[in-house]
Design an enzyme around this catalytic site. Structure first.
Site, PDB file in Angstrom:
ATOM      1  N   GLY A 173     -20.512 -25.177   4.292  1.00 67.93           N
ATOM      2  CA  GLY A 173     -21.034 -25.398   5.651  1.00 67.93           C
ATOM      3  C   GLY A 173     -22.542 -25.183   5.677  1.00 67.93           C
ATOM      4  O   GLY A 173     -23.067 -24.297   5.014  1.00 67.93           O
ATOM      5  N   GLY A 184     -21.828 -20.661   0.023  1.00 69.04           N
ATOM      6  CA  GLY A 184     -20.995 -19.509   0.344  1.00 69.04           C
ATOM      7  C   GLY A 184     -20.045 -19.205  -0.805  1.00 69.04           C
ATOM      8  O   GLY A 184     -20.290 -19.585  -1.952  1.00 69.04           O
ATOM      9  N   ILE A 243     -23.261 -18.484   7.645  1.00 70.97           N
ATOM     10  CA  ILE A 243     -23.482 -17.817   8.937  1.00 70.97           C
ATOM     11  C   ILE A 243     -22.494 -16.662   9.082  1.00 70.97           C
ATOM     12  O   ILE A 243     -22.686 -15.752   9.866  1.00 70.97           O
ATOM     13  CB  ILE A 243     -23.308 -18.792  10.133  1.00 70.97           C
ATOM     14  CG1 ILE A 243     -21.866 -19.285  10.234  1.00 70.97           C
ATOM     15  CG2 ILE A 243     -24.338 -19.910  10.111  1.00 70.97           C
ATOM     16  CD1 ILE A 243     -21.532 -19.952  11.571  1.00 70.97           C
ATOM     17  N   ASP A 244     -21.402 -16.676   8.272  1.00 70.27           N
ATOM     18  CA  ASP A 244     -20.330 -15.670   8.438  1.00 70.27           C
ATOM     19  C   ASP A 244     -20.737 -14.286   7.927  1.00 70.27           C
ATOM     20  O   ASP A 244     -20.094 -13.295   8.262  1.00 70.27           O
ATOM     21  CB  ASP A 244     -19.074 -16.100   7.660  1.00 70.27           C
ATOM     22  CG  ASP A 244     -18.611 -17.485   8.051  1.00 70.27           C
ATOM     23  OD1 ASP A 244     -17.968 -18.149   7.218  1.00 70.27           O
ATOM     24  OD2 ASP A 244     -18.922 -17.923   9.169  1.00 70.27           O
ATOM     25  N   GLY A 276     -16.842 -17.443  12.059  1.00 66.15           N
ATOM     26  CA  GLY A 276     -16.939 -16.260  11.229  1.00 66.15           C
ATOM     27  C   GLY A 276     -15.858 -16.213  10.173  1.00 66.15           C
ATOM     28  O   GLY A 276     -15.808 -15.345   9.337  1.00 66.15           O
ATOM     29  N   ARG A 277     -14.962 -17.232  10.253  1.00 61.06           N
ATOM     30  CA  ARG A 277     -13.794 -17.305   9.351  1.00 61.06           C
ATOM     31  C   ARG A 277     -12.990 -16.010   9.459  1.00 61.06           C
ATOM     32  O   ARG A 277     -12.638 -15.605  10.544  1.00 61.06           O
ATOM     33  CB  ARG A 277     -14.227 -17.587   7.906  1.00 61.06           C
ATOM     34  CG  ARG A 277     -14.574 -19.045   7.696  1.00 61.06           C
ATOM     35  CD  ARG A 277     -14.543 -19.431   6.260  1.00 61.06           C
ATOM     36  NE  ARG A 277     -15.155 -18.443   5.405  1.00 61.06           N
ATOM     37  CZ  ARG A 277     -15.127 -18.524   4.076  1.00 61.06           C
ATOM     38  NH1 ARG A 277     -14.558 -19.547   3.493  1.00 61.06           N
ATOM     39  NH2 ARG A 277     -15.688 -17.591   3.337  1.00 61.06           N
ATOM     40  N   GLU A 322     -13.070 -16.189  15.662  1.00 59.78           N
ATOM     41  CA  GLU A 322     -12.067 -17.257  15.512  1.00 59.78           C
ATOM     42  C   GLU A 322     -10.897 -16.835  14.622  1.00 59.78           C
ATOM     43  O   GLU A 322      -9.799 -17.346  14.734  1.00 59.78           O
ATOM     44  CB  GLU A 322     -12.720 -18.505  14.933  1.00 59.78           C
ATOM     45  CG  GLU A 322     -13.276 -18.308  13.536  1.00 59.78           C
ATOM     46  CD  GLU A 322     -13.921 -19.555  12.986  1.00 59.78           C
ATOM     47  OE1 GLU A 322     -13.891 -20.609  13.652  1.00 59.78           O
ATOM     48  OE2 GLU A 322     -14.487 -19.483  11.882  1.00 59.78           O
ATOM     49  N   ARG A 341     -23.994 -23.070  13.930  1.00 60.36           N
ATOM     50  CA  ARG A 341     -24.464 -23.535  12.616  1.00 60.36           C
ATOM     51  C   ARG A 341     -25.784 -24.296  12.749  1.00 60.36           C
ATOM     52  O   ARG A 341     -26.489 -24.526  11.759  1.00 60.36           O
ATOM     53  CB  ARG A 341     -23.410 -24.456  12.016  1.00 60.36           C
ATOM     54  CG  ARG A 341     -22.146 -23.730  11.590  1.00 60.36           C
ATOM     55  CD  ARG A 341     -22.132 -23.598  10.108  1.00 60.36           C
ATOM     56  NE  ARG A 341     -21.990 -24.923   9.521  1.00 60.36           N
ATOM     57  CZ  ARG A 341     -20.815 -25.504   9.319  1.00 60.36           C
ATOM     58  NH1 ARG A 341     -19.677 -24.878   9.608  1.00 60.36           N
ATOM     59  NH2 ARG A 341     -20.758 -26.706   8.787  1.00 60.36           N
TER      60      ARG A 341
HETATM   61  O1  F6P Z   1     -18.107 -20.805   6.759  1.00 59.13           O
HETATM   62  C1  F6P Z   1     -18.918 -21.264   7.783  1.00 59.13           C
HETATM   63  C2  F6P Z   1     -18.073 -21.873   8.881  1.00 59.13           C
HETATM   64  O2  F6P Z   1     -18.923 -22.236   9.929  1.00 59.13           O
HETATM   65  C3  F6P Z   1     -16.985 -20.953   9.397  1.00 59.13           C
HETATM   66  O3  F6P Z   1     -17.494 -19.943  10.250  1.00 59.13           O
HETATM   67  C4  F6P Z   1     -16.080 -21.941  10.095  1.00 59.13           C
HETATM   68  O4  F6P Z   1     -14.757 -21.463  10.241  1.00 59.13           O
HETATM   69  C5  F6P Z   1     -16.136 -23.137   9.126  1.00 59.13           C
HETATM   70  O5  F6P Z   1     -17.386 -23.039   8.441  1.00 59.13           O
HETATM   71  C6  F6P Z   1     -16.066 -24.483   9.820  1.00 59.13           C
HETATM   72  O6  F6P Z   1     -15.991 -25.468   8.793  1.00 59.13           O
HETATM   73  P1  F6P Z   1     -16.314 -27.018   9.131  1.00 59.13           P
HETATM   74  O7  F6P Z   1     -17.810 -27.129   9.266  1.00 59.13           O
HETATM   75  O8  F6P Z   1     -15.772 -27.752   7.927  1.00 59.13           O
HETATM   76  O9  F6P Z   1     -15.607 -27.339  10.413  1.00 59.13           O
END
Ligand code: F6P
Length: 364
Positions: free
Chosen positions: A13, A122, A146-147, A190-191, A242, A291
């Site tokens: 990401g 990451g 960002i997490d 934030g995963r 989340e 993001r």
């Molecule tokens: O790992 C960064 C992140 O923004 C997480 O916080 C989020 O769950 C995920 O990437 C979202 O992924 P995508 O950009 O593929 O929707």
């Protein structure tokens, strides 16, 4: 090993600060007389060079990186579905299968005469970097997310910018929530770590902070809201990560394009809290707003430090390490250590204690 040419890839990401790293790496490398090339969209610029009209790589010079330090995103593009060791290959009959096409990546490095790779990303990118290193490529990892969930560094760039935006969002929700005596739920990325929701919740004076590290009891949340209702302040702000989940429950996922991503827990709390409180409830999902945007000054500084440190590590003969913030310096951790475990919020950390001391409900 004498270094003459290095490659940079940005994976996973995007995050504010990526361009700062690209700028710092390029300037520091060119200062040493090295050539620098950017690989577009993770490793796709090598794996599928023919699909890029202007070529799968971008020559990086002081001119090409001029004025990008404050720009969000990455001038190289990125992908979080581009693992060369487990790559989705479209077959002639229209089906697809997952294949290891890392030999194509290795050949690409040889064709480009790359002496070393700087991989910015990451945990997923660091894991791929470990495998690329195992093929004999010299790799330096630069942590990005960002997490803020990468072990081996106190902070990752992108995190401070995300917390700043989330805090401003909570500030805004205070005024509208107070005007309507509502419960305002704000769901944050934030995963499986709660750093963003916790730090923005504290900074933004949320009344409830729910994070994956502390499975929550909805009764405790309802009790907090109703205690506030019984006093002058008849509205509440809930900051929820989340990846948060109720005690005995599972995290919430949403499937888009056949891919399940975390999301939906804010609505779940709204639905299940509604019968227990008199307030109207509204939910806001910050999602990819966290993001985007221009990096904060802290993230600009951290990204420049990481980029320059990565080049110095190569100059000092280091390989297969990730740079990391270890105040007051930038240190190096072995790549495989960086991916061993996720950095989650310690439930006995001072920020959790601070939240409790301020009377913030943590779902217990
Ligand atoms: O790992 C960064 C992140 O923004 C997480 O916080 C989020 O769950 C995920 O990437 C979202 O992924 P995508 O950009 O593929 O929707």
């Amino acid at each position: 090993m004498t270094i003459k040419k290095i490659a940079i890839t940005t994976g996973g990401g995007d995050a504010p600060g990526l361009n700062g790293v690209i700028r710092a790496v390029t300037l520091a490398a060119c200062k040493r007389g090295w050539e620098c090339v950017g690989i577009r969209h993770g490793f796709d610029g090598i794996l599928h060079a023919d699909e890029f009209e202007t070529g799968g790589t971008l020559e990086l010079t002081p001119d090409t990186v001029r004025g990008i330090g404050h720009l969000g995103g990455t001038i190289l593009g990125t992908t979080n579905r581009g693992n060369p060791f487990s790559y989705k290959v479209e077959l002639p009959d229209g089906t697809s299968e997952v294949q290891d096409i890392s030999d194509r990546l290795l050949q690409g490095f040889k064709n480009l005469k790359i002496d070393a790779l700087i991989a910015i990303g990451g945990d997923g990118t660091m894991e791929i970097a470990c495998q690329v290193a195992a093929l004999g490529v010299t790799v330096i990892g630069v942590p990005k997310t960002i997490d803020n969930d990468l072990d081996g560094t106190i902070a990752t760039f992108g995190f401070d910018t995300a917390v700043g935006f989330a805090t401003e969002a909570i500030d805004r929700l205070h005024t509208t929530g107070a005007s309507h005596n509502r419960v305002m739920i704000v769901e944050m990325m934030g995963r499986h770590a709660g750093w963003i929701a916790l730090e923005a919740g504290l900074a933004g004076s949320a009344d409830v902070i729910l994070i994956p590290e502390i499975p929550f009891d909805l009764k405790a949340v309802a009790a907090k809201v109703n205690r506030r209702n019984a006093r002058r302040r008849k509205f509440s702000i809930i900051s929820i990560a989340e990846g948060a989940a109720p005690i005995g429950g599972e995290a919430s996922y949403k499937t888009t394009g056949g891919i399940a991503n975390l999301g939906g827990i804010g609505e779940w709390v709204a639905e299940n809290l509604r019968p227990a409180v008199p307030n109207q409830i509204r939910t806001v999902v910050l999602g990819h707003l966290l993001r985007g945007g221009s990096p904060s000054s802290r993230d600009r500084l951290l990204s420049l430090r990481f980029g320059a440190a990565a080049v110095r590590a190569l100059e000092d003969g280091k390989k297969n390490v990730m740079v990391g913030l270890n105040p007051p310096t930038v240190h190096h951790v072995p790549l495989e250590e960086a991916t061993r475990k996720m950095k989650v919020v310690p439930v006995d950390c001072d920020m959790i204690k601070t939240a409790a001391d301020l009377g913030i409900c943590l779902g217990r």
